[in-house]
Write a protein that holds these residues in place. Sequence first.
Motif, PDB file in Angstrom:
ATOM      1  N   LEU A 184      41.919  41.226  30.624  1.00  4.12           N
ATOM      2  CA  LEU A 184      41.693  41.290  32.028  1.00  4.12           C
ATOM      3  C   LEU A 184      42.654  40.025  32.383  1.00  4.12           C
ATOM      4  CD1 LEU A 184      38.365  41.719  33.334  1.00  4.12           C
ATOM      5  CD2 LEU A 184      39.809  43.604  32.837  1.00  4.12           C
ATOM      6  N   ASP A 185      42.386  38.690  31.543  1.00  3.85           N
ATOM      7  CA  ASP A 185      43.583  38.089  32.096  1.00  3.85           C
ATOM      8  C   ASP A 185      44.895  38.407  32.059  1.00  3.85           C
ATOM      9  OD1 ASP A 185      42.195  35.716  32.576  1.00  3.85           O
ATOM     10  OD2 ASP A 185      41.851  34.351  30.475  1.00  3.85           O
ATOM     11  N   GLU A 186      44.989  39.213  31.293  1.00  2.00           N
ATOM     12  CA  GLU A 186      46.829  40.109  31.260  1.00  2.00           C
ATOM     13  C   GLU A 186      47.179  40.563  32.495  1.00  2.00           C
ATOM     14  OE1 GLU A 186      47.751  41.402  26.995  1.00  2.00           O
ATOM     15  OE2 GLU A 186      46.828  39.604  26.406  1.00  2.00           O
ATOM     16  N   LEU A 187      45.931  41.500  32.729  1.00  2.00           N
ATOM     17  CA  LEU A 187      46.374  42.264  33.957  1.00  2.00           C
ATOM     18  C   LEU A 187      46.719  41.232  35.274  1.00  2.00           C
ATOM     19  CD1 LEU A 187      43.999  44.695  32.344  1.00  2.00           C
ATOM     20  CD2 LEU A 187      46.415  44.993  31.895  1.00  2.00           C
ATOM     21  N   ARG A 188      47.171  42.455  36.057  1.00  2.00           N
ATOM     22  CA  ARG A 188      47.271  42.034  37.537  1.00  2.00           C
ATOM     23  C   ARG A 188      46.214  42.506  38.794  1.00  2.00           C
ATOM     24  NH1 ARG A 188      52.886  42.671  40.138  1.00  2.00           N
ATOM     25  NH2 ARG A 188      51.690  41.536  42.504  1.00  2.00           N
ATOM     26  N   PRO A 189      45.452  41.879  39.215  1.00  2.00           N
ATOM     27  CA  PRO A 189      45.067  42.725  39.841  1.00  2.00           C
ATOM     28  C   PRO A 189      44.542  43.402  41.139  1.00  2.00           C
ATOM     29  CG  PRO A 189      44.545  40.373  40.487  1.00  2.00           C
ATOM     30  CD  PRO A 189      45.480  40.706  39.535  1.00  2.00           C
ATOM     31  N   GLY A 190      43.810  44.991  41.173  1.00  2.00           N
ATOM     32  CA  GLY A 190      44.860  45.683  42.177  1.00  2.00           C
ATOM     33  C   GLY A 190      44.123  47.006  42.000  1.00  2.00           C
ATOM     34  N   ASP A 206      45.452  53.178  38.546  1.00  2.00           N
ATOM     35  CA  ASP A 206      45.682  54.602  38.806  1.00  2.00           C
ATOM     36  C   ASP A 206      45.836  55.156  37.212  1.00  2.00           C
ATOM     37  OD1 ASP A 206      46.094  54.598  41.642  1.00  2.00           O
ATOM     38  OD2 ASP A 206      48.208  54.234  41.816  1.00  2.00           O
ATOM     39  N   THR A 207      46.493  54.629  36.416  1.00  2.00           N
ATOM     40  CA  THR A 207      46.524  54.979  35.023  1.00  2.00           C
ATOM     41  C   THR A 207      45.932  53.833  34.420  1.00  2.00           C
ATOM     42  OG1 THR A 207      48.255  53.874  34.784  1.00  2.00           O
ATOM     43  CG2 THR A 207      48.326  56.159  35.687  1.00  2.00           C
ATOM     44  N   MET A 208      45.265  54.438  33.166  1.00  2.00           N
ATOM     45  CA  MET A 208      44.918  53.436  32.495  1.00  2.00           C
ATOM     46  C   MET A 208      46.207  52.117  31.370  1.00  2.00           C
ATOM     47  SD  MET A 208      42.018  52.566  30.462  1.00  2.00           S
ATOM     48  CE  MET A 208      40.821  53.993  30.605  1.00  2.00           C
ATOM     49  N   PRO A 209      45.677  51.213  31.662  1.00  2.00           N
ATOM     50  CA  PRO A 209      46.546  50.494  31.148  1.00  2.00           C
ATOM     51  C   PRO A 209      46.502  49.672  30.249  1.00  2.00           C
ATOM     52  CG  PRO A 209      45.063  49.192  32.830  1.00  2.00           C
ATOM     53  CD  PRO A 209      44.567  49.986  32.732  1.00  2.00           C
ATOM     54  N   ASP A 210      47.872  49.801  29.106  1.00  2.00           N
ATOM     55  CA  ASP A 210      47.771  49.715  27.818  1.00  2.00           C
ATOM     56  C   ASP A 210      47.099  48.515  26.992  1.00  2.00           C
ATOM     57  OD1 ASP A 210      49.772  50.821  28.514  1.00  2.00           O
ATOM     58  OD2 ASP A 210      51.172  50.019  27.714  1.00  2.00           O
ATOM     59  N   GLY A 211      46.233  49.130  26.448  1.00  2.00           N
ATOM     60  CA  GLY A 211      45.006  47.543  25.813  1.00  2.00           C
ATOM     61  C   GLY A 211      43.774  48.875  26.034  1.00  2.00           C
ATOM     62  N   VAL A 217      38.932  53.106  40.522  1.00  2.00           N
ATOM     63  CA  VAL A 217      38.869  52.097  39.697  1.00  2.00           C
ATOM     64  C   VAL A 217      40.136  50.845  39.992  1.00  2.00           C
ATOM     65  CG1 VAL A 217      38.731  50.763  37.013  1.00  2.00           C
ATOM     66  CG2 VAL A 217      37.884  53.201  38.065  1.00  2.00           C
ATOM     67  N   TRP A 218      39.256  49.733  40.154  1.00  2.00           N
ATOM     68  CA  TRP A 218      40.032  48.300  40.514  1.00  2.00           C
ATOM     69  C   TRP A 218      39.694  47.696  39.922  1.00  2.00           C
ATOM     70  CZ3 TRP A 218      36.728  50.799  43.742  1.00  2.00           C
ATOM     71  CH2 TRP A 218      35.827  49.711  44.769  1.00  2.00           C
ATOM     72  N   LEU A 219      40.914  45.607  39.904  1.00  2.00           N
ATOM     73  CA  LEU A 219      40.436  45.401  39.247  1.00  2.00           C
ATOM     74  C   LEU A 219      40.074  44.059  40.077  1.00  2.00           C
ATOM     75  CD1 LEU A 219      39.844  43.166  36.745  1.00  2.00           C
ATOM     76  CD2 LEU A 219      42.336  42.801  36.227  1.00  2.00           C
ATOM     77  N   ARG A 260      36.986  37.483  37.255  1.00  2.00           N
ATOM     78  CA  ARG A 260      37.307  38.932  36.770  1.00  2.00           C
ATOM     79  C   ARG A 260      36.717  39.630  36.914  1.00  2.00           C
ATOM     80  NH1 ARG A 260      44.349  39.149  35.078  1.00  2.00           N
ATOM     81  NH2 ARG A 260      44.933  37.917  37.386  1.00  2.00           N
ATOM     82  N   THR A 261      36.739  41.698  37.647  1.00  2.00           N
ATOM     83  CA  THR A 261      35.992  41.851  37.271  1.00  2.00           C
ATOM     84  C   THR A 261      36.104  43.181  37.294  1.00  2.00           C
ATOM     85  OG1 THR A 261      34.320  40.368  38.496  1.00  2.00           O
ATOM     86  CG2 THR A 261      33.514  43.024  38.310  1.00  2.00           C
ATOM     87  N   LEU A 262      36.214  43.993  36.810  1.00  2.00           N
ATOM     88  CA  LEU A 262      36.810  45.833  37.323  1.00  2.00           C
ATOM     89  C   LEU A 262      35.453  46.638  37.963  1.00  2.00           C
ATOM     90  CD1 LEU A 262      38.850  47.407  35.936  1.00  2.00           C
ATOM     91  CD2 LEU A 262      37.818  48.078  34.334  1.00  2.00           C
TER      92      LEU A 262
END
Length: 687
Positions: free
Chosen positions: A291-297, A300-305, A375-377, A388-390
């Motif tokens: 989650l630390d590597e991803l931008r909030p938002g 639409d698709t599953m992020p890598d990893g 689904v959003w971060l 950060r929370t999904l």
Amino acid sequence: MPELPPVPNLLATAVTALGGKERKGQQTMAAAVAHAIDTGEHLAVQAGTGTGKSLAYLVPSLRHSVRTGRTVVVSTATIALQRQLVDRDLPRLAEALKEPLGRVPQFAILKGRNNYLCLNKINSAIPEEPAEAELFDAFAISRLGREVQRLNEWVSETETGDRDEVTPGVTDRAWRQVSVSSRECVGKSRCAFGQDCFAEKARAESGQADVVVTNHALLAIDAISGIQVLPEHDVVVIDEAHELVDRVTGVATAELSTAAISAAAKRCTKLIDEREVDRLENAAEAWHGLLDELRPGRWDTMPDGASSVLALIRDAAWNCRTALAPQGAGAAAADPEGAAARNQALAAIEDVHDAAVRVLTTYEEPDPAAHRDVVWLAQDEVRGIARRTLHMAPLSVGGLLRTRLFGTATIVLASATLQIGGSFDNLAVTWGLPPQSASKVDPALANGAEAPSDEKSLRWNSVDVGSPFDHAKSGILYVAKHLPAPGRDGLPTAYLDEIERLVRAAGGRTLGLFSSMRAAKAATEIMRERLDTPVLCQGDDATGALVRKFAQDPETSLFGTLSLWQGVDVPGPSLSLVILDRIPFPRPDDPLLVARQRAVESRGGNGFLSVAANHAALLLAQGTGRLLRSVDDRGVIAILDSRLATARYGGYLRASLPPYWETSDPQVVTKALARLTTNPSDTKTPV
């Protein structure tokens, strides 16, 4: 079944006994509710403030229950209305109708289990895990200790164990120390305090009642979970029905955070093999790193990893759950404290497991337009610590409501604001009901689901019983057409000048509803410098205390966000002016509403009108509805957003409001407010 007087006779008896006056709208509504109950046809009824809608649905509900022996459920969105029904309306009505009904009707209030103090938990001292921020906050820890101590003393005084009776109130953190959810509960038969359990007593009382008052959240849990929470019933009255979709969506929303995974792991400590606990802790660390590597938002698709980490969380949580297999009744009875700890650990683990599975399942469908969940971060801060929370929320709850609510009982939906753009259809389709009007609404619902088509199996009707207010003579709708359209850089100087001019003309007496807390605070600060009359701001004190101060001093103004309207019911000269700084469209970065808007557009519909404009229309109607609270009230609604007069959608939004007298002339409004300020007790002269 005993023969009972018809509803009109019972209503007349009740109105006379309660010292009220006959109201045509109330009589129409009572007849419509009685018809719905008799025919099983669902009903949406719009009843303006002052109609007396609670009496209009309670009288036919009590008659039905006494006649058939079946319970009627009344669901509300706010605690304030719950208290009004249970503390004032139902006791007086039961007494008034005891003779014509042949007995005193019984009523009860039922809330979720976590609203009641748990005797097992308070006596076994099973602590909650501190939040991350509180580990470093000595003041928070000491405050928590003081509140828990107060609750320990309160347990010997209370007869209900109901959180709402704790005065002054306590934080959620403190209440969690003495309460459990239904999944955490060890069960009445296994609990050493089962016979004295406050939640079980409330449930038993509700089972004997003619009318049970509850809230939309518990109604949603009863419908969604498949676990019977409410007593058997065949009629549900949903008051404040404009809130239904949001409350059901809230119940159906889940989240997954590092803190939640770690807390679930800690609950398993000493209960299962430490290697399983370590695996879950490792999964929490992997989740934190991802989650630390991803931008909030929105995803639409599953992020890598993400897929591999979620699978790690799912499998580790499942292993813990398997190891925590429920104990038998004998073991639980022998060690109630251990059983409670095990149940709380199970509930936490299942939440983590189910959330991970829910996200993974969402992306099994490659087409984003076909996803049932959004689904959003998100990132927020708690005492300076970023977290950060999904989140996962259903794109639509219409199908769920259609099957689990409208398919199981007769539903009456009531509110002062159910018509959007002049039609009931806009809200009805979000409830899963088929459109009713001759000119059908967009075939794609505002929530992205296809409109139900089998109208033969699901019938509903609607009625607007009007309002006792003469809106055109009592209220002016002023749209500041001369002001610039609102921007993103806070309140323009022209808006602040307009607010000052209006509040001065009103002599205070102003409720200011702003699009953000930042705007409300900025306006408060500047008006305190410019005005001689007091200005209160949401957040200065508890909302109830602020509203009391506002009502007691006619020269006082109260500023806050649109959420403030729920706590403001101030009839009389203390409120003569309601100001809205802008049309309350949803935030352009709101993941759920944006996804619903896009879903409508993907089916060829108008996403802006179906979602954003409908959202704004509902809030406008609710916010402006704060002005007239009694037939003698008069005043001005000032909307500073010129788009309400100039934009193509302006007419659609205005059609959702009562028929106030409209103007864009600042001088007309200033003179009207000056007349009210000079003679606020004059209720005969038109504004």
